[in-house]
Design an enzyme around this catalytic site. Structure first.
Site, PDB file in Angstrom:
ATOM      1  N   SER A  24       0.966  -1.256   0.081  1.00  0.00           N
ATOM      2  CA  SER A  24       0.030  -0.062   0.077  1.00  0.00           C
ATOM      3  C   SER A  24       0.810   1.532   0.045  1.00  0.00           C
ATOM      4  O   SER A  24       2.097   1.192   0.347  1.00  0.00           O
ATOM      5  CB  SER A  24      -0.992  -0.141   1.240  1.00  0.00           C
ATOM      6  OG  SER A  24      -2.148   0.731   1.198  1.00  0.00           O
ATOM      7  N   PRO A  25       0.499   2.381  -0.594  1.00  0.00           N
ATOM      8  CA  PRO A  25       1.371   3.527  -0.596  1.00  0.00           C
ATOM      9  C   PRO A  25       1.363   3.973   0.953  1.00  0.00           C
ATOM     10  O   PRO A  25       0.607   3.922   1.567  1.00  0.00           O
ATOM     11  CB  PRO A  25       0.314   4.536  -1.290  1.00  0.00           C
ATOM     12  CG  PRO A  25      -0.477   3.763  -2.071  1.00  0.00           C
ATOM     13  CD  PRO A  25      -0.728   2.300  -1.374  1.00  0.00           C
ATOM     14  N   CYS A  27       3.781   7.049   2.967  1.00  0.00           N
ATOM     15  CA  CYS A  27       4.590   8.198   2.957  1.00  0.00           C
ATOM     16  C   CYS A  27       5.876   7.991   4.130  1.00  0.00           C
ATOM     17  O   CYS A  27       5.576   7.442   5.048  1.00  0.00           O
ATOM     18  CB  CYS A  27       3.858   9.609   3.517  1.00  0.00           C
ATOM     19  SG  CYS A  27       2.549  10.073   2.386  1.00  0.00           S
ATOM     20  N   ALA A  59       2.516   8.377  -1.525  1.00  0.00           N
ATOM     21  CA  ALA A  59       1.852   9.708  -2.295  1.00  0.00           C
ATOM     22  C   ALA A  59       2.814  10.639  -2.553  1.00  0.00           C
ATOM     23  O   ALA A  59       3.584  11.111  -2.093  1.00  0.00           O
ATOM     24  CB  ALA A  59       1.056  10.240  -1.372  1.00  0.00           C
ATOM     25  N   GLN A 101       1.843   6.237  -6.953  1.00  0.00           N
ATOM     26  CA  GLN A 101       0.643   6.948  -6.403  1.00  0.00           C
ATOM     27  C   GLN A 101       0.795   8.333  -6.768  1.00  0.00           C
ATOM     28  O   GLN A 101       1.791   9.038  -5.853  1.00  0.00           O
ATOM     29  CB  GLN A 101       0.158   6.706  -4.777  1.00  0.00           C
ATOM     30  CG  GLN A 101      -1.167   7.114  -4.616  1.00  0.00           C
ATOM     31  CD  GLN A 101      -1.650   7.118  -3.011  1.00  0.00           C
ATOM     32  OE1 GLN A 101      -0.838   7.628  -2.051  1.00  0.00           O
ATOM     33  NE2 GLN A 101      -2.679   6.712  -2.823  1.00  0.00           N
ATOM     34  N   TYR A 188      -7.715  14.528   1.364  1.00  0.00           N
ATOM     35  CA  TYR A 188      -6.768  15.119   0.492  1.00  0.00           C
ATOM     36  C   TYR A 188      -7.691  15.814  -0.678  1.00  0.00           C
ATOM     37  O   TYR A 188      -8.818  15.851  -0.707  1.00  0.00           O
ATOM     38  CB  TYR A 188      -5.360  14.384   0.063  1.00  0.00           C
ATOM     39  CG  TYR A 188      -4.744  14.036   1.345  1.00  0.00           C
ATOM     40  CD1 TYR A 188      -4.260  14.911   2.016  1.00  0.00           C
ATOM     41  CD2 TYR A 188      -4.368  12.531   1.427  1.00  0.00           C
ATOM     42  CE1 TYR A 188      -3.468  14.305   3.118  1.00  0.00           C
ATOM     43  CE2 TYR A 188      -3.837  12.301   2.439  1.00  0.00           C
ATOM     44  CZ  TYR A 188      -3.351  13.122   3.267  1.00  0.00           C
ATOM     45  OH  TYR A 188      -2.510  12.703   4.428  1.00  0.00           O
ATOM     46  N   ARG A 343       1.235  -1.453   7.254  1.00  0.00           N
ATOM     47  CA  ARG A 343       2.041  -1.507   8.355  1.00  0.00           C
ATOM     48  C   ARG A 343       2.595  -3.034   8.565  1.00  0.00           C
ATOM     49  O   ARG A 343       3.672  -3.260   9.045  1.00  0.00           O
ATOM     50  CB  ARG A 343       1.256  -1.426   9.853  1.00  0.00           C
ATOM     51  CG  ARG A 343       1.125   0.144   9.683  1.00  0.00           C
ATOM     52  CD  ARG A 343      -0.139   0.536  10.568  1.00  0.00           C
ATOM     53  NE  ARG A 343      -1.198   0.186  10.130  1.00  0.00           N
ATOM     54  CZ  ARG A 343      -2.473   0.393  10.586  1.00  0.00           C
ATOM     55  NH1 ARG A 343      -2.607   1.246  11.653  1.00  0.00           N
ATOM     56  NH2 ARG A 343      -3.689   0.083  10.015  1.00  0.00           N
TER      57      ARG A 343
HETATM   58  C1  LIG Z   1       3.417   5.385   7.438  1.00  0.00           C
HETATM   59  C2  LIG Z   1       2.125   5.293   6.754  1.00  0.00           C
HETATM   60  C3  LIG Z   1       1.994   6.349   5.499  1.00  0.00           C
HETATM   61  C4  LIG Z   1       1.137   6.172   4.664  1.00  0.00           C
HETATM   62  N1  LIG Z   1       0.986   6.828   3.521  1.00  0.00           N
HETATM   63  C5  LIG Z   1       0.040   6.629   2.729  1.00  0.00           C
HETATM   64  C6  LIG Z   1       0.261   7.365   1.293  1.00  0.00           C
HETATM   65  O1  LIG Z   1       1.193   7.879   1.032  1.00  0.00           O
HETATM   66  N2  LIG Z   1      -0.894   7.215   0.711  1.00  0.00           N
HETATM   67  C7  LIG Z   1      -2.114   6.394   1.031  1.00  0.00           C
HETATM   68  O2  LIG Z   1      -2.968   6.561   0.428  1.00  0.00           O
HETATM   69  N3  LIG Z   1      -2.225   6.006   2.066  1.00  0.00           N
HETATM   70  C8  LIG Z   1      -1.271   6.111   2.975  1.00  0.00           C
HETATM   71  N4  LIG Z   1      -1.178   5.357   4.110  1.00  0.00           N
HETATM   72  C9  LIG Z   1      -2.413   4.462   4.448  1.00  0.00           C
HETATM   73  C10 LIG Z   1      -2.005   3.234   4.051  1.00  0.00           C
HETATM   74  O3  LIG Z   1      -1.750   2.977   2.518  1.00  0.00           O
HETATM   75  C11 LIG Z   1      -3.007   1.883   4.615  1.00  0.00           C
HETATM   76  O4  LIG Z   1      -4.046   2.226   3.727  1.00  0.00           O
HETATM   77  C12 LIG Z   1      -3.202   2.042   5.991  1.00  0.00           C
HETATM   78  O5  LIG Z   1      -1.904   1.977   6.703  1.00  0.00           O
HETATM   79  C13 LIG Z   1      -4.103   0.733   6.271  1.00  0.00           C
HETATM   80  O6  LIG Z   1      -3.439  -0.419   6.077  1.00  0.00           O
HETATM   81  P1  LIG Z   1      -2.599  -1.508   6.975  1.00  0.00           P
HETATM   82  O7  LIG Z   1      -3.633  -1.825   8.004  1.00  0.00           O
HETATM   83  O8  LIG Z   1      -2.158  -2.432   6.430  1.00  0.00           O
HETATM   84  O9  LIG Z   1      -1.519  -0.728   7.287  1.00  0.00           O
HETATM   85  C14 LIG Z   1      -0.184   5.510   5.017  1.00  0.00           C
HETATM   86  C15 LIG Z   1      -0.040   4.478   6.306  1.00  0.00           C
HETATM   87  C16 LIG Z   1       1.037   4.590   7.014  1.00  0.00           C
HETATM   88  C17 LIG Z   1       0.930   3.688   8.299  1.00  0.00           C
END
Ligand SMILES: Cc1cc2nc3c(=O)[nH]c(=O)nc-3n(C[C@H](O)[C@H](O)[C@H](O)COP(=O)(O)O)c2cc1C
Length: 386
Positions: A24-25, A27, A59, A101, A188, A343
């Site tokens: 997943s994207p 940051c 992103a 992304q 956003y 994560r």
């Molecule tokens: C450190 C961090 C950075 C993230 N950056 C982005 C991002 O750049 N773009 C985005 O769409 N979601 C972002 N997210 C959300 C994740 O892509 C994901 O949707 C969210 O962590 C839920 O998935 P998970 O439970 O597997 O972590 C971010 C999440 C985390 C923890």
């Protein structure tokens, strides 16, 4: 034993993903002047080595003011293309598909990193060399009392912004990415146009649902035209806002149908974020989470499921998907086509290999890169003696 769906390929347009596991994207807040660097290279290639099938960048902003923080990556100039090129190439050489992304943070731009509290930048940051900048949004209303008021975009600002997304898509192809996702979630810019909680315009880009969807759909159309037609296009959405009176799952189904008709291939189904940090909600009851523990495993999967069934478009599920069997059940039950993980992959970039092991599908470590596999298999055979 037949191979679990999680480890089967998926072809989208001309691109075949080797399996259904997606980074997943995420940051990282480690860039300078929007340029990816050694940190991003080692970070992203680790997942390709760990057998993630589709590896997304963080992103990546379409203009400097579209970054969340000073440390976010960008794709508004050619130096940034050159910085991403070796990363995309390495991901591909390692057997995965490189994906980007593209994003604009809108009224949630100009912020501190999460480890500094994610608040809006202010004079303290300016004194430390990280000045705030003027944010933009659909309407001159801040996210909440602790955020600055954005500048409401004029129609000509909107036209220019659509062109910036298209230019970013063009540069992304030059950088070597094979999948592109438009970030339309988490409060956003695009999401802030969709949601009635943030879009209070009364011109053709606001008002009813069709008006609020217009900017997002124009971005999708312009990006589709700029992005090679043989390459897949994804859009991430917040399938529900959460607070009462917000964007709903019904709205998302309609939006997904419109995206499909404009050549979007996959809808990536996240949620929340309109009123601050992406504070996800468990259901569309509008009840906020009491604490993080309320985010039960797979809590956003029902959104991917309904959008997939009712809009007839491929979906990506995301949000607390933690184990191979859990991911497999989502795919087997037809609730999504791809599984995005954030994560758990940061915690363990070899998550796909461990999932395969736990599901009994890789007893001889054949999924591992050869250089590791033979040694890991031997390690397994001596483990009993530990
Ligand atoms: C450190 C961090 C950075 C993230 N950056 C982005 C991002 O750049 N773009 C985005 O769409 N979601 C972002 N997210 C959300 C994740 O892509 C994901 O949707 C969210 O962590 C839920 O998935 P998970 O439970 O597997 O972590 C971010 C999440 C985390 C923890």
């Amino acid at each position: 034993m037949s191979l679990p769906k999680l480890f089967t390929p998926l072809t989208l347009r001309s691109v075949t993903l080797p399996n259904r596991v997606v980074l997943s994207p995420l940051c990282m807040y480690q860039a300078k002047d929007g340029l990816a660097n050694a940190f991003h290279f080692s970070h992203l290639t680790a997942f390709a080595r760990g057998r993630v099938g589709l590896v997304f960048t963080e992103a990546t902003a379409v203009e400097p003011e579209g970054r969340i923080s000073h440390g976010c990556c960008g794709i508004w100039n050619d130096s940034q293309v050159e910085a991403y090129q070796p990363i995309a190439k390495a991901i591909e050489e390692l057997g995965a598909v490189p994906a980007i992304q593209i994003a604009h943070a809108g009224r949630k731009a100009s912020a501190r990193t999460p480890w500094q509290g994610s608040a809006a930048l202010d004079a303290t940051d300016a004194a430390a060399g990280s000045p705030p900048w003027r944010t933009v949004g659909p309407f001159g209303e801040a996210v909440n009392a602790s955020w600055p008021t954005p500048q409401a975009m004029t129609e000509s600002d909107i036209t220019a912004m659509v062109a910036k997304f298209a230019a970013a898509a063009h540069r992304s192809a030059k950088a070597g990415f094979k999948v592109l996702e438009i970030h339309g979630a988490h409060g956003y810019l695009i999401h802030s146009f969709l949601s009635p909680l943030s879009n209070k315009r009364n011109d053709g880009y606001g008002g009813d649902r069709a008006g609020r969807m217009r900017f997002g759909l124009e971005v999708a159309e312009a990006v589709r035209a700029a992005w090679p037609k043989e390459l897949p296009l994804f859009m991430r959405i917040s399938a529900i806002d959460g607070p009462a009176g917000g964007w709903s799952l019904d709205d998302s189904v309609v939006f997904a149908r419109e995206l499909k008709s404009r050549g979007v291939d996959v809808v990536d189904c996240s949620a929340g974020g309109i009123a601050g940090p992406p504070s996800f909600r468990a259901s569309d009851t509008g009840q906020p989470f009491k604490d993080r523990g309320d985010r039960a495993p797979g809590f956003q999967v029902p959104y991917a499921d309904r959008i997939r069934r009712e809009a007839g478009i491929a979906t990506m599920a995301v949000g607390v998907i933690v184990s191979g069997p859990q991911a497999e059940a989502i795919l087997e039950e037809g609730k999504a086509d791809l599984i995005a993980i954030g994560r758990e992959l940061m915690y363990d970039p070899y998550w796909p290999l461990r999932a395969a092991e736990s599901m009994g599908v890789d007893p001889d470590c054949k999924m591992w890169p050869n250089s590791y596999g033979w040694a890991i298999a031997r390690r397994a055979s001596i483990k009993a003696a530990w």
